[in-house]
Each structure stands twice: as structure tokens, then as C-alpha cells.
Design an enzyme around this catalytic site. Structure first.
Site, PDB file in Angstrom:
ATOM      1  N   GLY A 126     -88.162  52.781 -34.396  1.00 52.15           N
ATOM      2  CA  GLY A 126     -88.771  53.467 -33.279  1.00 52.15           C
ATOM      3  C   GLY A 126     -87.958  54.525 -32.580  1.00 52.15           C
ATOM      4  O   GLY A 126     -88.520  55.339 -31.864  1.00 52.15           O
ATOM      5  N   GLY A 133     -85.196  56.881 -36.951  1.00 50.73           N
ATOM      6  CA  GLY A 133     -86.008  57.938 -37.539  1.00 50.73           C
ATOM      7  C   GLY A 133     -85.238  58.736 -38.569  1.00 50.73           C
ATOM      8  O   GLY A 133     -85.770  59.111 -39.620  1.00 50.73           O
ATOM      9  N   GLU A 150     -93.122  59.258 -34.714  1.00 51.03           N
ATOM     10  CA  GLU A 150     -93.326  59.235 -33.265  1.00 51.03           C
ATOM     11  C   GLU A 150     -92.154  58.469 -32.682  1.00 51.03           C
ATOM     12  O   GLU A 150     -92.021  57.271 -32.876  1.00 51.03           O
ATOM     13  CB  GLU A 150     -94.642  58.538 -32.907  1.00 51.03           C
ATOM     14  CG  GLU A 150     -94.899  58.468 -31.421  1.00 51.03           C
ATOM     15  CD  GLU A 150     -95.880  57.382 -31.040  1.00 51.03           C
ATOM     16  OE1 GLU A 150     -95.642  56.710 -30.018  1.00 51.03           O
ATOM     17  OE2 GLU A 150     -96.869  57.180 -31.774  1.00 51.03           O
ATOM     18  N   CYS A 156     -93.210  54.792 -25.313  1.00 54.23           N
ATOM     19  CA  CYS A 156     -92.549  56.057 -25.647  1.00 54.23           C
ATOM     20  C   CYS A 156     -92.995  57.203 -24.751  1.00 54.23           C
ATOM     21  O   CYS A 156     -92.233  58.145 -24.528  1.00 54.23           O
ATOM     22  CB  CYS A 156     -92.807  56.401 -27.114  1.00 54.23           C
ATOM     23  SG  CYS A 156     -94.554  56.560 -27.513  1.00 54.23           S
TER      24      CYS A 156
END
Length: 473
Positions: free
Chosen positions: A181, A186, A203, A241
Site C-alpha cells: 500500500g 509500490g 494507488e 489514503c
């Protein structure tokens, strides 16, 4: 080892099923979307209980943020699927092909990418699993879904119940493994994908600021603050987020803003939020301790003006407001992801633009203002995944606008038709008539043909559109 062999076998079976062409049929895609819809409708109570068990979410919050949004998204996809799947005719007059390619037509045909892997986060265990799943199925893909192990009850419900509503040849839910996350993870995902030239949408999040222009929204301050606080404390306890990470306000309005925030917080969440059951709990002890460490810095502790109580046994942190913690402290350099809300004061609200620009690009910027000048500057001078004026979080629920980040906050976009496009490849299909040909396009070359090429490059600009219209008659 056996489970690994089974997984590889399942994946190969899914590839074979995809190659059969079954997933390209509109009827199959709709059947999967209806299956997800039936799962949500028939298991609403179980979904709410799982969210309560994993995250302490109130049933109303669970429906607002996950079940209700997903039902809306599914109905929208079912209604729109035929149009999404249809080839896009490229208007000939807008396609200035060279004269030598006259009497040609073109269209863009969406086709599925193939086998899709979805890593979802724990803060919206159903929303962040099923929103991309909707797009993947609508686009005609097979799907491997990896829910977060940090929300085990939700993960189990997806693996053991949802899959019974779907075509087992085309979907597999894999439980266990590390969570995904943030920007660091990422980069790991991107590095792995590059080896196989696999397209990726990420995301990730980031520190999303809220700009509170107290002067321009003088009569609406309370409404603005309600929207800020529900977007922070009333949405998975700030473990989101796109939640507001910090608030920027002018120094002269600080005391007014703080007093209003205190009053509104007590009104919405009660004097003892843990007892009123209106604020979700922290997902696990590791994240609780991470948040605790953010405020253990004496300089940060000293900036707390409201809240601050923590219950480690029950993984609960009450809504907490801080004023001007040091900008170099972790609470202002790391994404908070919890019910801690710093307020940063500025000499004038216009300084918020430079403040935001000096930091990594966020997933969203929230600006509460009626000033059209500030609004225009915020749009043109800052960069973010999205900008929302005078509210918070609402962009997530919109099917007709894309959702996604930029830079540290992510890449790619999804929701509604954008989810369909994220999991599709637009294949260009061009058709040429045999009714015309130009002899000088073929070798052998000479200076005369070179001159004709030069002349026709001007010819296409003036006459190409007309010839393209002829091509469609």
C-alpha cells in the site's frame, strides 16, 4: 510446496480458460458482475460483521463507504457495459492520413489484457478489492485477488463466500502474505512487473492537505469543519489514503478553528468516542505503536490541543488535534494514517500553495474556500491526483471521474469506465479500400517521387479531410 504447485496449476487453468474466448462475451461479463452484486446484497450482514471484527467499523460507516458504493458501481457498470465494449469509430475528418492512404477508416476496439492480479489494502477490504474487480470483469479478464491478511475476517469472506457467486474458472482469491500500500512497496511491485513487461496501476496515498480559508467561507465554517472532521475521524479513523492528513489555516483564525473543531468533534463522536462506537479502531498493534510513536516526540506531545488518549489493549486512539507540530517531525513527514490531525498555521492562506508545492504530490488536495482566485491558483499551480473544493472524500464515490494519484501518490486511474479502460487495451483497427492507389509510393525511388511526396504532404493538410469524407460515402 504443494500449495505452490496448486496455485501454478490454477493459474495455468485460468490462462487456458481466457484463451477460450469465453470472457470476451458480454453475457459472461454481465454474469460475473451480477454475481458480485448478489454477493453484496445477500451477505450484507456478514460483510458488516467482518468489517466490525477487523476494523471496528460501525455498520452505517460500512454501508456508506463500502457496500453502498460498490452496489452503485456495479449497477453503473451493468448499465454501461454495452457502450464500453463497443468499438470507437475514429471520425475520418479528424484523422489526417497522408493522401497515399486515402479511402481508409479506423476504429479503436477494447480488448481484455488477460490475467489480472489485484492487491487490495486492509482499510477498505471490500471496496479496494471489488472496485478494481468490477473493472477487470467488465473488461473481460480473469482475476487473481489478494486481499490483505490484516483484515482476516473480510479476506475469508471474499475467499470462501464471494467466489461461490462467480465463475471458478476465472477468479481465484489468494489469502496470506505481506500487505501492500505505500510508495516503498509500490516500488517493489513495479520492479517485479518490469521483468515481465506487465502494466501496473498503483494507488498509494500520501499526505493529503486541507486548506481552510476561514475568511472566504466565514458563514460556512462549521459546515466546512464538519466535512473536514468526518473525512478524517469518521472514515476508518483516518486510516485512508485519501483522508485529510493535515489542515492549513491562517494564524489569525487558529483559535476560532480549533474551538469549532473541538465542539464539532464532541458533537459527532461524543465525549468518549470509544464508548459511542463512532470511530473505528486501529487495525493492529503494529500500526497502533507506529501512531503512538508519532506523538511520543515531546515536541509533538506539546502540540496536542485536543484528545490524545490511547487504549493499546483495545487498539483505540481518540480523535486528536495538534497545532504546529515541528515540520521536520515524523508526523509531518510521514503519512499519518490514523486519527491524528495536525493544524499548520500560515501568515496568509495564499501561502498554502507554496507549502503544498514544497512537498511530494498528494493523492488529493482539499480546499475549503469561496475565493475564485485561490481556486484557480490551486488548480493551476499545484499537482495532485485530484482537487476537491469544499468537501472531503466525495471524489471516491464518483463513477464518472477517474480516481488515482501522481508521483509518490500513485499512477494509473480507475473507477467506472476508467476501471474498464485500466484493464483493457485499445486496439487500433484500420481498413483501406482497394479503389485508389498512388504509384509513387513504391520503389524504385527517384527525385521526381521525392518531389511528389513533398507536395502531397501539403496536399493532405488542405484536402485530406475532404478525401476522408469521400472515404465514408
Amino acid at each position: 510446496m504443494e500449495s505452490s504447485r496448486n496455485l501454478h496449476g490454477d493459474l495455468e487453468a485460468m490462462r487456458v480458460f481466457f484463451r477460450s474466448g469465453r470472457t470476451k462475451e458480454a453475457s459472461w461479463r454481465k454474469s460475473q458482475l451480477r454475481g458480485v452484486l448478489a454477493f453484496l446484497m445477500e451477505n450484507e450482514r456478514e460483510i458488516m460483521m467482518a468489517l466490525k471484527q477487523d476494523l471496528g467499523k460501525h455498520h452505517a460507516e460500512a454501508f456508506r463507504d463500502e457496500i453502498g458504493i460498490l452496489i452503485k458501481s456495479l449497477n453503473y457498470a451493468l448499465k454501461s457495459l454495452k457502450a464500453w465494449m463497443s468499438p470507437k469509430q475514429v471520425v475520418p475528418i479528424l484523422v489526417k492520413l497522408p493522401v497515399i492512404a486515402v479511402l481508409s477508416t479506423a476504429e479503436l476496439l477494447p480488448e481484455p489484457l488477460g490475467q489480472v492480479l489485484i492487491f487490495s489494502s486492509w482499510n477498505f477490504p471490500f471496496g479496494l478489492s471489488l472496485e478494481p474487480l468490477i473493472g477487470a470483469f467488465a473488461a473481460g479478464n480473469t482475476v487473481v485477488l489478494k486481499p490483505s491478511e490484516l483484515a482476516p475476517a473480510c479476506s475469508s469472506l471474499l475467499a470462501n463466500t464471494m467466489t461461490t457467486y462467480l465463475d471458478g474458472n476465472a477468479v481465484k482469491v489468494v489469502e496470506g502474505g505481506p500487505s501492500v500500500g505505500n510508495a516503498r512497496v509500490g516500488r517493489i511491485v513495479m520492479a517485479a512487473a518490469v521483468k515481465h513487461l506487465t502494466p501496473v496501476a498503483l494507488e498509494l496515498g500520501g499526505k493529503c492537505p486541507a486548506v481552510l480559508d476561514s475568511l472566504s467561507c466565514y458563514w460556512d465554517r462549521e459546515v466546512a469543519i464538519k466535512r473536514i472532521l468526518v473525512g478524517k475521524f469518521g472514515t476508518c479513523a483516518g486510516q485512508v489514503c485519501i483522508t485529510i492528513d493535515y489542515v492549513l489555516v491562517e494564524k489569525k483564525f487558529l483559535s476560532t478553528a480549533v474551538e469549532l473543531m473541538k465542539a464539532v468533534t464532541e458533537k459527532m463522536f461524543g465525549e468518549n468516542p470509544r464508548e459511542t462506537n463512532t470511530v473505528a479502531r486501529i487495525v493492529n498493534k503494529q500500526h497502533f505503536l507506529r501512531l503512538k510513536n508519532l506523538v511520543d516526540d515531546p515536541r509533538v506531545t506539546a502540540s496536542i490541543v485536543y484528545g490524545g488518549k490511547m487504549d493499546e489493549e483495545n487498539l483505540f486512539i481518540e480523535p486528536t488535534i495538534l497545532v504546529d507540530p515541528p515540520l521536520e517531525s515524523e508526523i509531518m513527514t510521514e503519512e499519518i494514517f490514523g486519527p491524528l490531525l495536525p493544524i499548520i498555521t500560515l501568515e496568509k492562506i495564499e501561502d498554502s500553495i507554496e507549502f503544498i508545492k514544497s512537498r511530494p504530490r498528494p493523492l488529493t488536495i482539499y480546499a475549503f474556500t469561496k475565493s475564485k482566485t485561490l481556486e484557480r491558483r490551486m488548480i493551476s499551480e499545484t499537482s495532485s491526483g485530484s482537487v476537491v473544493f469544499n468537501d472531503a472524500i466525495i471524489q471516491y464515490a464518483a463513477d464518472t471521474i477517474p480516481f488515482g494519484g501522481i508521483g509518490e501518490s500513485g499512477m494509473g486511474r480507475y473507477h467506472g469506465k476508467y476501471s474498464f479502460e485500466a484493464f483493457s487495451h485499445e486496439k487500433a483497427v484500420v481498413r483501406r479500400s482497394y479503389l485508389s492507389e498512388f504509384w509513387f509510393r513504391f520503389p524504385p525511388w527517384n527525385e521526381y517521387k521525392l518531389q511528389l511526396f513533398r507536395e502531397q504532404s501539403h496536399f493532405v493538410f488542405f484536402w485530406g479531410p475532404l478525401l476522408q469524407i469521400v472515404a465514408t460515402i
